[in-house]
Design a protein around this motif. Structure first.
Motif, short mmCIF file in Angstrom:
data_model
loop_
_atom_site.label_atom_id
_atom_site.label_comp_id
_atom_site.label_asym_id
_atom_site.label_seq_id
_atom_site.Cartn_x
_atom_site.Cartn_y
_atom_site.Cartn_z
N TYR A 240 35.77 42.79 24.42
CA TYR A 240 35.49 41.35 24.40
C TYR A 240 36.33 40.61 25.44
N ILE A 241 37.57 41.04 25.64
CA ILE A 241 38.41 40.38 26.65
C ILE A 241 37.83 40.59 28.04
N VAL A 242 37.39 41.84 28.32
CA VAL A 242 36.77 42.11 29.62
C VAL A 242 35.50 41.26 29.78
N GLY A 243 34.70 41.16 28.72
CA GLY A 243 33.49 40.35 28.79
C GLY A 243 33.80 38.88 29.03
N ILE A 244 34.83 38.36 28.35
CA ILE A 244 35.21 36.97 28.55
C ILE A 244 35.69 36.72 29.97
N VAL A 245 36.55 37.63 30.48
CA VAL A 245 37.07 37.46 31.84
C VAL A 245 35.94 37.50 32.86
N LEU A 246 35.04 38.48 32.72
CA LEU A 246 33.92 38.59 33.66
C LEU A 246 33.02 37.36 33.58
N THR A 247 32.79 36.85 32.37
CA THR A 247 31.96 35.67 32.22
C THR A 247 32.61 34.45 32.85
N LEU A 248 33.93 34.30 32.64
CA LEU A 248 34.63 33.16 33.24
C LEU A 248 34.60 33.24 34.77
N VAL A 249 34.90 34.43 35.31
CA VAL A 249 34.91 34.57 36.77
C VAL A 249 33.51 34.35 37.34
N GLY A 250 32.51 35.02 36.72
CA GLY A 250 31.14 34.86 37.21
C GLY A 250 30.64 33.44 37.06
N GLY A 251 30.95 32.81 35.92
CA GLY A 251 30.51 31.43 35.70
C GLY A 251 31.17 30.46 36.67
N ARG A 252 32.47 30.66 36.90
CA ARG A 252 33.18 29.77 37.84
C ARG A 252 32.61 29.92 39.25
N TYR A 253 32.33 31.17 39.64
CA TYR A 253 31.75 31.38 40.97
C TYR A 253 30.36 30.75 41.06
N ALA A 254 29.54 30.91 39.99
CA ALA A 254 28.18 30.36 40.01
C ALA A 254 28.21 28.83 40.06
N ILE A 255 29.11 28.22 39.29
CA ILE A 255 29.22 26.76 39.31
C ILE A 255 29.66 26.27 40.68
N GLY A 256 30.67 26.96 41.24
CA GLY A 256 31.13 26.58 42.58
C GLY A 256 30.06 26.77 43.63
N ALA A 257 29.31 27.88 43.52
CA ALA A 257 28.24 28.13 44.49
C ALA A 257 27.16 27.06 44.38
N LEU A 258 26.84 26.64 43.15
CA LEU A 258 25.84 25.59 42.97
C LEU A 258 26.32 24.27 43.58
N GLN A 259 27.57 23.92 43.36
CA GLN A 259 28.10 22.69 43.93
C GLN A 259 28.10 22.73 45.45
N ARG A 260 28.50 23.89 46.01
CA ARG A 260 28.49 24.01 47.48
C ARG A 260 27.07 23.94 48.03
N TYR A 261 26.14 24.56 47.30
CA TYR A 261 24.75 24.53 47.74
C TYR A 261 24.21 23.10 47.74
N LEU A 262 24.49 22.37 46.66
CA LEU A 262 24.01 20.99 46.59
C LEU A 262 24.64 20.13 47.68
N GLU A 263 25.91 20.35 47.97
CA GLU A 263 26.57 19.59 49.04
C GLU A 263 25.96 19.93 50.39
N ARG A 264 25.67 21.22 50.62
CA ARG A 264 25.06 21.61 51.90
C ARG A 264 23.67 21.00 52.03
N GLN A 265 22.91 21.02 50.94
CA GLN A 265 21.57 20.45 51.00
C GLN A 265 21.63 18.94 51.23
N LYS A 266 22.57 18.28 50.60
CA LYS A 266 22.71 16.84 50.78
C LYS A 266 23.09 16.51 52.22
N ALA A 267 24.02 17.31 52.78
CA ALA A 267 24.43 17.08 54.17
C ALA A 267 23.29 17.41 55.13
N ALA A 268 22.53 18.47 54.81
CA ALA A 268 21.43 18.85 55.70
C ALA A 268 20.33 17.80 55.69
#
Length: 352
Positions: A240-268
């Motif tokens: 469960y600890i490994v699952g939580i860590v992987l979920t947190l890391v993956g979720g944080r990366y996905a959220i950050g990637a979405l924010q960067r994508y939206l910023e790039r699209q807005k700038a473009a």
């Protein structure tokens, strides 16, 4: 696969993907051999290694000795029982004969038969004594067998206690061994996963991308197939600890990637159409159009509507009239599909 790719290029790409899979299969085979040999760094242990050898040997010897004694006692008891049954039957037969004789004597009342009465009574007493001795022999054997059985059960109980204590120590040792093996496997697979992540970020579109993707497939297989099934449980905490860590890391990366994508699209979308078109490659534009989405903002557009020449979301031109024949042509195409004229866009496109 985009429909804008050349026929030969499609097959070349498929061949390169095949190379990536073949490369990954060889890496997976090699990694499987290495990971399979990792448990050999620990010498296997047995429950017998944790048992007090002297006490266990004494208990086993007692069990064996008492088992032999019990078998011999059971055989002797069976023989004694036969003797007892025979003497009892003989006594019963003599008692019946004596009873018949007494009945006859009462009828005749002959005094000369008093000596015979004494003799028969003595013979019957001797038979009864023999029966009792046979019965006593059976009882003694039963008592001896009971003692042997109790001694055997006590030895078995001592051996079971020794084995239970040894099993507990063996299980504790096995858990520590599993943890060490898991850490060794983790030390082997985690760097591979880190390298695969770096290759994915930096070189997944490079010249040698088949080898990059082959290594990525190998690293993912090593981690999720070779490592995860061997996670020690320990009540499920590790899993469960490994699952939580992987979920947190993956979720944080996905959220950050979405924010960067939206910023790039807005700038473009704030750039001019010429600048936006320069940012969109020929293949990407046609791939998105084939999926029914705008190449500029990636929102759905109805390309079957002949009156729709611009994206209603970002305003980028999707179709324009051919300068040579006037046919409505794809604004991202290089040549007119009707007359073959060069219609490459160099400025902002407008509908005719």
């Amino acid at each position: 696969m985009s429909k804008s790719l050349r026929f030969s290029e499609k097959w070349f790409r498929r061949g390169l993907w095949l190379i990536a899979l073949i490369f990954a299969s060889f890496l997976i085979g090699l990694g499987g051999l290495v990971v399979g040999d990792l448990p050999k760094v620990e010498s296997p242990s047995r429950i017998e290694d944790f048992i007090d050898a002297k006490q266990a040997a004494a208990a086993r010897a007692t069990i064996k000795q008492q088992a032999m004694r019990l078998k011999e006692g059971e055989d002797a008891r069976a023989r004694a029982q036969l003797v007892y049954e025979a003497t009892r039957n003989q006594t019963q037969s003599a008692r019946d004969t004596f009873a018949n004789w007494l009945a006859t004597r009462r009828v005749t009342e002959q005094a000369t038969q008093d000596v015979e009465l004494v003799r028969r009574t003595q013979a019957l007493d001797e038979l009864k004594a023999a029966e009792r001795r046979a019965e006593s022999a059976v009882e003694k054997l039963d008592q001896a067998n009971l003692g042997a059985r109790q001694a055997q059960e006590q030895a078995q109980s001592r051996l079971a206690q020794l084995e239970n204590a040894a099993e507990k120590q063996w299980l504790d040792t096995q858990k520590r061994v599993e943890l060490r093996i898991f850490l060794v496997r983790l030390a082997f697979t985690l760097p591979l996963l880190a390298i695969a992540g770096w290759l994915f970020v930096k070189h997944r579109r490079g010249t040698y991308w088949p080898f990059v993707w082959g290594f990525i497939f190998f690293a993912l297989f090593a981690f999720f197939v070779e490592l995860v099934p061997y996670l020690p449980s320990y009540g499920g905490y590790v899993r469960y600890i490994v699952g939580i860590v992987l979920t947190l890391v993956g979720g944080r990366y996905a959220i950050g990637a979405l924010q960067r994508y939206l910023e790039r699209q807005k700038a473009a979308e704030a750039l001019s159409e010429v600048e936006r078109r320069q940012e969109i490659s020929y293949e990407v534009a046609h791939e998105r159009l084939n999926k029914g989405i705008c190449p500029g903002c990636e929102r759905p557009v109805d390309l079957k509507d002949n009156a729709r020449n611009f994206c209603m979301h970002c305003g980028i031109g999707l179709f324009r009239p051919c300068p040579a024949c006037g046919v409505r042509a794809n604004a991202f195409a290089r040549y007119c599909h009707a007359c073959g004229a060069d219609i490459a866009v160099t400025g902002k496109s407008h509908a005719a």
